[in-house]
Motif scaffolding. Sequence first.
Motif, PDB file in Angstrom:
ATOM      1  N   HIS A  93     -75.823  56.689  16.674  1.00  0.00           N
ATOM      2  CA  HIS A  93     -77.023  55.904  15.549  1.00  0.00           C
ATOM      3  C   HIS A  93     -78.533  56.140  15.153  1.00  0.00           C
ATOM      4  O   HIS A  93     -78.952  57.589  14.320  1.00  0.00           O
ATOM      5  CB  HIS A  93     -77.579  54.770  15.412  1.00  0.00           C
ATOM      6  N   GLN A  94     -78.968  57.031  16.344  1.00  0.00           N
ATOM      7  CA  GLN A  94     -80.151  57.464  16.949  1.00  0.00           C
ATOM      8  C   GLN A  94     -79.484  59.362  16.521  1.00  0.00           C
ATOM      9  O   GLN A  94     -80.656  60.118  15.508  1.00  0.00           O
ATOM     10  CB  GLN A  94     -81.001  57.919  18.154  1.00  0.00           C
ATOM     11  N   TYR A  95     -78.533  59.888  16.861  1.00  0.00           N
ATOM     12  CA  TYR A  95     -78.467  61.024  15.870  1.00  0.00           C
ATOM     13  C   TYR A  95     -78.050  61.442  15.175  1.00  0.00           C
ATOM     14  O   TYR A  95     -78.791  62.014  14.173  1.00  0.00           O
ATOM     15  CB  TYR A  95     -77.225  61.837  17.452  1.00  0.00           C
ATOM     16  N   LEU A  96     -77.510  60.662  13.849  1.00  0.00           N
ATOM     17  CA  LEU A  96     -77.634  60.362  12.903  1.00  0.00           C
ATOM     18  C   LEU A  96     -78.575  60.500  12.340  1.00  0.00           C
ATOM     19  O   LEU A  96     -78.775  60.811  11.056  1.00  0.00           O
ATOM     20  CB  LEU A  96     -76.175  59.368  12.535  1.00  0.00           C
ATOM     21  N   GLN A  97     -79.026  59.329  12.003  1.00  0.00           N
ATOM     22  CA  GLN A  97     -80.282  59.463  11.769  1.00  0.00           C
ATOM     23  C   GLN A  97     -81.541  60.412  11.844  1.00  0.00           C
ATOM     24  O   GLN A  97     -82.220  60.840  10.516  1.00  0.00           O
ATOM     25  CB  GLN A  97     -81.148  57.596  12.013  1.00  0.00           C
ATOM     26  N   SER A  98     -81.285  60.906  13.008  1.00  0.00           N
ATOM     27  CA  SER A  98     -82.644  62.811  13.287  1.00  0.00           C
ATOM     28  C   SER A  98     -82.179  63.436  12.017  1.00  0.00           C
ATOM     29  O   SER A  98     -82.965  63.943  11.485  1.00  0.00           O
ATOM     30  CB  SER A  98     -82.157  62.700  14.618  1.00  0.00           C
ATOM     31  N   MET A  99     -80.840  63.473  12.497  1.00  0.00           N
ATOM     32  CA  MET A  99     -79.731  64.870  11.104  1.00  0.00           C
ATOM     33  C   MET A  99     -80.115  64.715  10.036  1.00  0.00           C
ATOM     34  O   MET A  99     -80.207  65.237   9.145  1.00  0.00           O
ATOM     35  CB  MET A  99     -79.052  65.327  11.475  1.00  0.00           C
ATOM     36  N   PHE A 100     -80.136  63.225   9.463  1.00  0.00           N
ATOM     37  CA  PHE A 100     -79.812  62.649   8.167  1.00  0.00           C
ATOM     38  C   PHE A 100     -81.150  62.525   7.507  1.00  0.00           C
ATOM     39  O   PHE A 100     -81.575  63.032   6.382  1.00  0.00           O
ATOM     40  CB  PHE A 100     -79.443  60.969   7.775  1.00  0.00           C
ATOM     41  N   THR A 101     -82.043  62.252   8.205  1.00  0.00           N
ATOM     42  CA  THR A 101     -83.711  62.521   7.909  1.00  0.00           C
ATOM     43  C   THR A 101     -84.805  63.486   7.934  1.00  0.00           C
ATOM     44  O   THR A 101     -85.270  64.549   7.462  1.00  0.00           O
ATOM     45  CB  THR A 101     -84.042  61.819   8.460  1.00  0.00           C
ATOM     46  N   LEU A 114     -73.404  58.672   2.191  1.00  0.00           N
ATOM     47  CA  LEU A 114     -73.204  57.630   3.293  1.00  0.00           C
ATOM     48  C   LEU A 114     -72.628  58.702   4.819  1.00  0.00           C
ATOM     49  O   LEU A 114     -71.563  59.468   4.723  1.00  0.00           O
ATOM     50  CB  LEU A 114     -72.110  56.908   3.575  1.00  0.00           C
ATOM     51  N   VAL A 115     -72.978  58.253   5.889  1.00  0.00           N
ATOM     52  CA  VAL A 115     -72.886  59.035   6.936  1.00  0.00           C
ATOM     53  C   VAL A 115     -72.868  58.593   8.317  1.00  0.00           C
ATOM     54  O   VAL A 115     -73.080  57.657   8.420  1.00  0.00           O
ATOM     55  CB  VAL A 115     -73.345  60.813   8.024  1.00  0.00           C
ATOM     56  N   SER A 116     -71.118  58.605   8.085  1.00  0.00           N
ATOM     57  CA  SER A 116     -70.901  57.281  10.068  1.00  0.00           C
ATOM     58  C   SER A 116     -69.766  57.937  10.782  1.00  0.00           C
ATOM     59  O   SER A 116     -68.929  59.088  10.674  1.00  0.00           O
ATOM     60  CB  SER A 116     -70.318  55.707   9.224  1.00  0.00           C
ATOM     61  N   PHE A 117     -69.574  56.827  11.483  1.00  0.00           N
ATOM     62  CA  PHE A 117     -68.927  57.230  12.956  1.00  0.00           C
ATOM     63  C   PHE A 117     -68.062  56.075  13.482  1.00  0.00           C
ATOM     64  O   PHE A 117     -68.750  54.640  12.823  1.00  0.00           O
ATOM     65  CB  PHE A 117     -69.489  57.679  14.450  1.00  0.00           C
ATOM     66  N   GLY A 118     -66.460  55.851  13.114  1.00  0.00           N
ATOM     67  CA  GLY A 118     -65.627  54.970  13.332  1.00  0.00           C
ATOM     68  C   GLY A 118     -64.837  55.524  14.466  1.00  0.00           C
ATOM     69  O   GLY A 118     -64.371  56.153  14.817  1.00  0.00           O
ATOM     70  N   SER A 119     -64.851  54.300  15.278  1.00  0.00           N
ATOM     71  CA  SER A 119     -63.915  54.197  17.139  1.00  0.00           C
ATOM     72  C   SER A 119     -62.271  54.026  17.156  1.00  0.00           C
ATOM     73  O   SER A 119     -62.419  53.166  16.406  1.00  0.00           O
ATOM     74  CB  SER A 119     -65.377  54.053  18.178  1.00  0.00           C
ATOM     75  N   GLU A 120     -62.081  54.298  17.789  1.00  0.00           N
ATOM     76  CA  GLU A 120     -60.714  53.709  18.598  1.00  0.00           C
ATOM     77  C   GLU A 120     -60.555  52.333  18.890  1.00  0.00           C
ATOM     78  O   GLU A 120     -59.646  51.053  18.769  1.00  0.00           O
ATOM     79  CB  GLU A 120     -59.716  54.704  19.195  1.00  0.00           C
ATOM     80  N   GLY A 130     -79.822  55.968  -0.706  1.00  0.00           N
ATOM     81  CA  GLY A 130     -80.060  55.350  -1.558  1.00  0.00           C
ATOM     82  C   GLY A 130     -80.911  54.105  -1.842  1.00  0.00           C
ATOM     83  O   GLY A 130     -80.922  53.462  -2.767  1.00  0.00           O
ATOM     84  N   GLU A 131     -81.196  53.644  -1.098  1.00  0.00           N
ATOM     85  CA  GLU A 131     -81.554  52.538  -0.866  1.00  0.00           C
ATOM     86  C   GLU A 131     -83.057  52.030  -1.132  1.00  0.00           C
ATOM     87  O   GLU A 131     -84.070  52.746  -0.961  1.00  0.00           O
ATOM     88  CB  GLU A 131     -81.362  51.774   0.797  1.00  0.00           C
ATOM     89  N   ASP A 132     -83.410  50.843  -1.487  1.00  0.00           N
ATOM     90  CA  ASP A 132     -85.016  50.141  -1.780  1.00  0.00           C
ATOM     91  C   ASP A 132     -85.480  49.988  -0.313  1.00  0.00           C
ATOM     92  O   ASP A 132     -86.327  48.849  -0.013  1.00  0.00           O
ATOM     93  CB  ASP A 132     -85.249  49.101  -2.887  1.00  0.00           C
ATOM     94  N   THR A 133     -85.524  51.008   0.204  1.00  0.00           N
ATOM     95  CA  THR A 133     -86.050  51.230   1.725  1.00  0.00           C
ATOM     96  C   THR A 133     -87.191  52.052   2.284  1.00  0.00           C
ATOM     97  O   THR A 133     -87.084  53.307   1.245  1.00  0.00           O
ATOM     98  CB  THR A 133     -85.544  50.934   3.246  1.00  0.00           C
ATOM     99  N   PRO A 134     -88.727  51.808   2.761  1.00  0.00           N
ATOM    100  CA  PRO A 134     -89.535  52.990   3.158  1.00  0.00           C
ATOM    101  C   PRO A 134     -88.616  54.286   3.226  1.00  0.00           C
ATOM    102  O   PRO A 134     -89.169  55.536   2.971  1.00  0.00           O
ATOM    103  CB  PRO A 134     -89.950  52.340   4.093  1.00  0.00           C
ATOM    104  N   SER A 135     -87.647  53.926   3.846  1.00  0.00           N
ATOM    105  CA  SER A 135     -87.077  55.856   4.101  1.00  0.00           C
ATOM    106  C   SER A 135     -86.078  56.177   3.627  1.00  0.00           C
ATOM    107  O   SER A 135     -85.206  56.637   3.342  1.00  0.00           O
ATOM    108  CB  SER A 135     -86.714  55.805   5.928  1.00  0.00           C
ATOM    109  N   GLY A 136     -85.341  54.716   2.654  1.00  0.00           N
ATOM    110  CA  GLY A 136     -84.344  55.784   1.511  1.00  0.00           C
ATOM    111  C   GLY A 136     -82.888  55.189   2.249  1.00  0.00           C
ATOM    112  O   GLY A 136     -82.419  55.110   1.971  1.00  0.00           O
ATOM    113  N   LEU A 137     -83.355  54.941   3.790  1.00  0.00           N
ATOM    114  CA  LEU A 137     -81.916  54.501   4.690  1.00  0.00           C
ATOM    115  C   LEU A 137     -81.490  53.201   4.429  1.00  0.00           C
ATOM    116  O   LEU A 137     -82.521  51.975   4.852  1.00  0.00           O
ATOM    117  CB  LEU A 137     -81.968  55.477   5.727  1.00  0.00           C
TER     118      LEU A 137
END
Length: 223
Positions: A93-101, A114-120, A130-137
């Motif tokens: 989560h922290q890695y994806l957030q840093s790369m995405f922002t 959207l960027v995501s990870f799903g596991s086995e 594209g969200e109505d949040t301060p960061s847009g995420l």
Amino acid sequence: HTMRPLKLSLRTAIAVPFVLLFAATVALQAITQHRQISQLTEAEGTRILRALTATSVERLTEFLNAPFLVQRNLADAIARQGLYRPGDLRPIHQYLQSMFTQVYTPQQLPQINLVSFGSEAQEYVGLRRGEDTPSGLRLMLKDGSTRDLLNIYADETATTVTAAFPHYDPRGRPWYTAAARTGQPAWSPIYTVAGERGDTTLSAASPVAADGQLLGVVEVDVR
């Protein structure tokens, strides 16, 4: 009464064939010019259509290449850095957030939604733009902390839950199966996303593996 034979003057006898010949010549020229114009119009239309097709293909290729490279890089980094921890997706989560922002920003890559990870192990973490949040995420998370629920949060932090879905399994999603089945980066078919919005999207996905074992799949959605 007997009918008088039709008499033509010499001028008329000479002029009539000339007029007919002239009219026929003009008509023939008109037909020929029309055919030439039609051929030129058709050729120009074909040329323009080919140019537009080539331009569209070039733009579409450029539009799709960037997201495809992004998810490959993300999957490679998660595997190399050992970010996956069963039951705890906070490092990813922290890695994806840093790369995405900081790296893959909306200004640079507006087509990535959207960027995501799903596991086995049926875990999932994703960040949606594209969200109505301060960061847009907005964060979506399912791991040991959510008690088997896929939680949708009010922003990019795991603080306030706005919706929750039981029994979510990323392994059955089109983006996951596209990469897991082949073991290679792949495009999914067009599909409807799970969750509260039900958007239609297309995903690029790559497997994440360690010691030859599949750990999960990284994907990005293209809008």
